[in-house]
Motif scaffolding. Structure first.
Motif, PDB file in Angstrom:
ATOM      1  N   LEU A 159      27.046  85.613  89.171  1.00 28.37           N
ATOM      2  CA  LEU A 159      26.029  86.565  88.706  1.00 28.37           C
ATOM      3  C   LEU A 159      26.761  87.835  88.302  1.00 28.37           C
ATOM      4  N   ASP A 160      27.028  87.947  87.034  1.00 23.52           N
ATOM      5  CA  ASP A 160      27.884  89.011  86.517  1.00 23.52           C
ATOM      6  C   ASP A 160      27.284  90.386  86.796  1.00 23.52           C
ATOM      7  N   GLY A 161      28.097  91.258  87.429  1.00 22.78           N
ATOM      8  CA  GLY A 161      27.720  92.654  87.604  1.00 22.78           C
ATOM      9  C   GLY A 161      26.752  92.945  88.725  1.00 22.78           C
ATOM     10  N   VAL A 168      17.915  84.430  77.279  1.00 21.84           N
ATOM     11  CA  VAL A 168      17.058  83.295  76.930  1.00 21.84           C
ATOM     12  C   VAL A 168      17.917  82.119  76.460  1.00 21.84           C
ATOM     13  N   ILE A 169      18.534  82.258  75.305  1.00 25.88           N
ATOM     14  CA  ILE A 169      19.226  81.119  74.680  1.00 25.88           C
ATOM     15  C   ILE A 169      20.397  80.647  75.536  1.00 25.88           C
ATOM     16  N   LEU A 170      21.316  81.578  75.845  1.00 29.91           N
ATOM     17  CA  LEU A 170      22.499  81.194  76.613  1.00 29.91           C
ATOM     18  C   LEU A 170      22.124  80.723  78.010  1.00 29.91           C
ATOM     19  N   ARG A 171      21.226  81.457  78.672  1.00 32.96           N
ATOM     20  CA  ARG A 171      20.837  81.086  80.041  1.00 32.96           C
ATOM     21  C   ARG A 171      20.259  79.682  80.095  1.00 32.96           C
ATOM     22  N   THR A 194      30.044  78.578  85.883  1.00 32.54           N
ATOM     23  CA  THR A 194      29.251  79.231  84.852  1.00 32.54           C
ATOM     24  C   THR A 194      28.930  80.666  85.269  1.00 32.54           C
ATOM     25  N   THR A 195      28.787  81.539  84.271  1.00 35.02           N
ATOM     26  CA  THR A 195      28.492  82.948  84.509  1.00 35.02           C
ATOM     27  C   THR A 195      27.171  83.302  83.841  1.00 35.02           C
ATOM     28  N   TYR A 196      26.249  83.827  84.642  1.00 32.90           N
ATOM     29  CA  TYR A 196      24.991  84.374  84.109  1.00 32.90           C
ATOM     30  C   TYR A 196      25.191  85.875  83.895  1.00 32.90           C
ATOM     31  N   SER A 197      25.161  86.288  82.635  1.00 28.34           N
ATOM     32  CA  SER A 197      25.515  87.667  82.293  1.00 28.34           C
ATOM     33  C   SER A 197      24.327  88.553  81.947  1.00 28.34           C
ATOM     34  N   GLY A 198      23.105  88.027  82.025  1.00 23.91           N
ATOM     35  CA  GLY A 198      21.938  88.802  81.622  1.00 23.91           C
ATOM     36  C   GLY A 198      21.739  90.075  82.430  1.00 23.91           C
ATOM     37  N   TYR A 199      21.889  89.981  83.761  1.00 23.09           N
ATOM     38  CA  TYR A 199      21.717  91.181  84.589  1.00 23.09           C
ATOM     39  C   TYR A 199      22.723  92.251  84.204  1.00 23.09           C
ATOM     40  N   ASP A 200      23.973  91.880  83.991  1.00 27.37           N
ATOM     41  CA  ASP A 200      25.015  92.849  83.658  1.00 27.37           C
ATOM     42  C   ASP A 200      24.675  93.609  82.381  1.00 27.37           C
ATOM     43  N   GLU A 201      24.196  92.901  81.363  1.00 28.01           N
ATOM     44  CA  GLU A 201      23.837  93.551  80.099  1.00 28.01           C
ATOM     45  C   GLU A 201      22.684  94.537  80.309  1.00 28.01           C
ATOM     46  N   LEU A 202      21.675  94.127  81.040  1.00 31.16           N
ATOM     47  CA  LEU A 202      20.518  94.999  81.268  1.00 31.16           C
ATOM     48  C   LEU A 202      20.880  96.179  82.156  1.00 31.16           C
ATOM     49  N   ALA A 203      21.737  95.950  83.138  1.00 21.60           N
ATOM     50  CA  ALA A 203      22.133  97.038  84.035  1.00 21.60           C
ATOM     51  C   ALA A 203      22.937  98.098  83.289  1.00 21.60           C
ATOM     52  N   HIS A 204      23.797  97.680  82.359  1.00 22.84           N
ATOM     53  CA  HIS A 204      24.517  98.648  81.530  1.00 22.84           C
ATOM     54  C   HIS A 204      23.542  99.505  80.730  1.00 22.84           C
ATOM     55  N   SER A 216      29.498  87.154  92.834  1.00 18.56           N
ATOM     56  CA  SER A 216      29.587  88.099  91.713  1.00 18.56           C
ATOM     57  C   SER A 216      31.022  88.587  91.629  1.00 18.56           C
ATOM     58  N   ASP A 217      31.387  89.100  90.461  1.00 19.51           N
ATOM     59  CA  ASP A 217      32.760  89.546  90.233  1.00 19.51           C
ATOM     60  C   ASP A 217      32.934  91.036  90.470  1.00 19.51           C
ATOM     61  N   HIS A 218      31.872  91.778  90.375  1.00 17.85           N
ATOM     62  CA  HIS A 218      31.863  93.223  90.607  1.00 17.85           C
ATOM     63  C   HIS A 218      30.406  93.654  90.656  1.00 17.85           C
ATOM     64  N   GLY A 219      30.164  94.905  90.981  1.00 18.42           N
ATOM     65  CA  GLY A 219      28.818  95.441  90.886  1.00 18.42           C
ATOM     66  C   GLY A 219      28.738  96.435  89.746  1.00 18.42           C
ATOM     67  N   GLN A 220      27.693  97.253  89.783  1.00 20.96           N
ATOM     68  CA  GLN A 220      27.562  98.350  88.836  1.00 20.96           C
ATOM     69  C   GLN A 220      27.084  99.592  89.578  1.00 20.96           C
ATOM     70  N   THR A 221      27.645 100.732  89.176  1.00 20.95           N
ATOM     71  CA  THR A 221      27.281 102.024  89.743  1.00 20.95           C
ATOM     72  C   THR A 221      26.396 102.758  88.751  1.00 20.95           C
ATOM     73  N   PRO A 222      25.287 103.361  89.199  1.00 22.35           N
ATOM     74  CA  PRO A 222      24.476 104.165  88.275  1.00 22.35           C
ATOM     75  C   PRO A 222      25.344 105.202  87.570  1.00 22.35           C
ATOM     76  N   ALA A 223      25.113 105.395  86.275  1.00 23.09           N
ATOM     77  CA  ALA A 223      26.018 106.205  85.468  1.00 23.09           C
ATOM     78  C   ALA A 223      25.258 107.063  84.475  1.00 23.09           C
ATOM     79  N   TYR A 224      25.994 107.968  83.853  1.00 17.35           N
ATOM     80  CA  TYR A 224      25.479 108.715  82.706  1.00 17.35           C
ATOM     81  C   TYR A 224      26.521 108.637  81.598  1.00 17.35           C
ATOM     82  N   PRO A 225      26.086 108.552  80.329  1.00 18.14           N
ATOM     83  CA  PRO A 225      27.062 108.500  79.234  1.00 18.14           C
ATOM     84  C   PRO A 225      27.808 109.821  79.107  1.00 18.14           C
ATOM     85  N   PHE A 226      29.105 109.746  79.028  1.00 16.85           N
ATOM     86  CA  PHE A 226      29.961 110.923  78.905  1.00 16.85           C
ATOM     87  C   PHE A 226      29.537 111.788  77.719  1.00 16.85           C
TER      88      PHE A 226
END
Length: 562
Positions: free
Chosen positions: A40-42, A225-228, A248-258, A299-309
């Motif tokens: 579960l990516d990210g 949708v398609i890839l999953r 297999t890697t499910y990457s949908g969460y990672d994309e949405l979290a970014h 999972s391979d890593h998590g995600q930290t809440p961020a702001y764009p530089f």
């Protein structure tokens, strides 16, 4: 239960009848041990717990109640998918310093979004190494792990056509035999588009930081949708056929979290659909597996809440550095000009020598290069090439690498200071940069931060107060060995920049509101779910990715042949 099991076996016998002969031939060779790895990516351990609490992952929750245990571990550096998979699949993560980087010796940028780039560094780093997926299947991964079948996978151990990358005749046959699943896929594609419109509208009203839309709606539909759907279908078919090792890697969460944030409703709610697909895989493993499989969720890593530089400081990191060098400091490139075109347009590289060069391959590469040029015009800046001032900066979420051009080797911080006076002081004092790493003269590593400078040898032990600048990012004594080792990668930047972290949000050099790749917060807190009693669960601390290769995946499969 025996009756239910028998009914499911009949159901799967009919559903996957074309793969019956493959299943029988594998069984005739004798019983096989293997694994199914689901990444579960990210998704960090804290955000997994939050999703479990809110009821978004009922099948994983049931899996935990059936005798499995969730364990958090500290991610390695960089905390990115390519580096993690390098270690998980091959036991080696060095040589992948970020999601994108600049190779000074070759004078070009590598990015893990580019098929040829990934293939090039895969063959350079892992040639002659047998990955844990040898004889198995890779679905929707950046690296292939030596898999015999690589579907929706960026790199492959052997040349593949575009048709082959998308599953070939095997996946096409599955789709033709299951029209209802195809209809569901089409309906969910339309539904996902309208969900994205609604999520974006609500996000604009409730969140302080906004990111550019760009190609995200298309990426979201493809990943969620398609890839999953297709990767799940492929994994289930392989389990039935008895393929010995599958990842297999499910990457949908990672994309949405970014895009929306790691704890945002769009990201967490989307896990519900991934959980449903994982439930289908679990059901096949219970009722009709073609081998003795161990299921490994991680999972391979998590995600930290961020702001764009750029949203907070009014310019991207590259623009900021270029403006400073232009206005405050005349450029002093050390030796020789930068090959600008090759560095900026890394996808316009030479043909990979091992690849066939027929008409089909040339046409594919020309189409790919054209599309990448067009895509590059639509996506936010992810690198800055400044030939006038002699620097290249690559961004990977909350991590950036800055290279001073002119010499094909890594530079020490003293050489950087001589080439670009005042640059170190400017960057270490910037509010969006937490700290930087640079190389010293005697193999030591120097940390630059707002309070000063700290230089350490690999086995050096600093005074307690000297590492206080790392405390917002985690336990300094756990972080120091990882950071020092990371700085030793020869492909890492002459300066390695880490986004500033205040304990809540981290500065993201990409256009993202969820970040990873560096240190600080949930990005360093991935998880692994293993059967209770697994030897790894008895260890007091788990750190890095090597233990996954040596102690989790290798023991779960038949021994690799020499």
């Amino acid at each position: 239960m025996p009756l239910l099991d028998r009914l499911f076996r009949i159901y799967y016998f009919c559903k996957f009848y074309p793969f019956r002969s493959e299943r029988l031939s594998r069984r005739a060779a004798g019983p096989k041990r293997g694994f199914v790895g689901i990444q579960l990516d990210g998704l960090s351990a804290p955000h997994l717990q939050l999703a479990l609490k809110r009821g978004y992952l009922p099948r994983i929750a049931r899996h935990l109640r059936r005798g499995f245990e969730l364990r958090e571990y500290q991610a390695g550096l960089p905390s990115t998918t390519p580096a993690a998979l390098g270690a998980i699949f091959y036991g080696q993560s060095r040589g992948i310093p970020a999601f994108r980087w600049f190779d000074k010796e070759k004078g070009r940028v590598f990015t893990c979004n580019d098929l040829d780039d990934v293939q090039t560094f895969r063959e350079r780093l892992f040639a002659g190494r047998q990955g844990i997926l040898s004889g198995g299947s890779s679905y929707a991964n950046i690296l292939d792990g030596g898999a015999e079948r690589s579907i929706f996978t960026v790199a492959s151990p052997h040349p593949q056509t575009l048709f082959g990358r998308f599953g070939g005749w095997r996946l096409l046959l599955l789709l033709l035999l299951h029209p209802l699943r195809v209809c569901r896929l089409a309906l969910e594609t339309v539904l996902e588009y309208f969900i994205d419109r609604n999520d974006r509208r609500r996000h604009r009203k409730t969140r302080p930081w906004q990111v550019r839309e760009g190609l995200f709606p298309l990426i979201r539909i493809f990943c969620n949708v398609i890839l999953r759907e297709l990767q799940t279908f492929g994994v289930i078919a392989d389990i039935y056929a008895g393929v010995p090792c599958i990842y297999t890697t499910y990457s949908g969460y990672d994309e949405l979290a970014h895009h929306f944030g790691p704890a945002s409703p769009p990201a967490l709610k989307n896990l519900r659909y991934t959980d449903q697909r994982i439930g289908e895989i679990m059901r096949m493993l219970r009722h009709a597996p073609g081998a003795d499989y161990e299921l490994i969720l991680l999972s391979d890593h998590g995600q930290t809440p961020a702001y764009p530089f750029h949203s907070r400081f009014g310019a991207t990191l590259g623009e900021t550095v270029s403006a400073f060098l232009r206005d405050k400091n005349p450029a002093a490139v050390i030796a020789g000009p930068l090959d600008f075109t090759r560095a900026q347009l890394g996808y316009l590289q030479d043909e990979i020598e091992a690849r066939p060069r027929g008409v089909r391959q040339r046409l594919f590469r020309r189409c790919k290069n054209y599309l990448q040029r067009r895509i590059g015009e639509m996506v936010p800046e992810t690198l800055k090439v400044d030939p006038e001032n002699g620097v290249v900066i690559t961004y990977s979420s909350s991590l950036a690498h800055l290279y001073v051009t002119g010499k094909p080797r890594p530079l020490t911080w003293m050489e950087i200071e001589a080439a670009q006076p005042q640059l170190l002081d400017f960057l270490s004092g910037h509010a969006g940069i937490g700290f930087m790493l640079a190389r010293g003269e005697e193999g030591d590593v120097c940390f630059f931060h707002r309070e000063g400078r700290l230089c350490l040898a690999e086995d050096g032990v600093p005074a307690g107060s000297a590492v206080d600048f790392l405390r917002p990012y985690g336990d300094p004594w756990k972080l120091l060995p990882e950071l020092i080792s990371f700085a030793g990668d020869k492909l890492a930047g002459d300066l390695i920049l880490f986004g500033a972290y205040d304990g809540e949000r981290i500065a993201c050099f990409d256009d993202q509101v969820g970040g990873h790749g560096s240190v600080g917060g949930e990005q360093l807190r991935p998880f692994v779910i293993l059967p209770k009693g697994h030897p790894v669960l008895d260890k007091p601390e788990l750190s890095g990715y090597d233990f996954l290769y040596r102690e989790v995946f290798l023991p779960a499969r038949e021994p690799l042949s020499e």
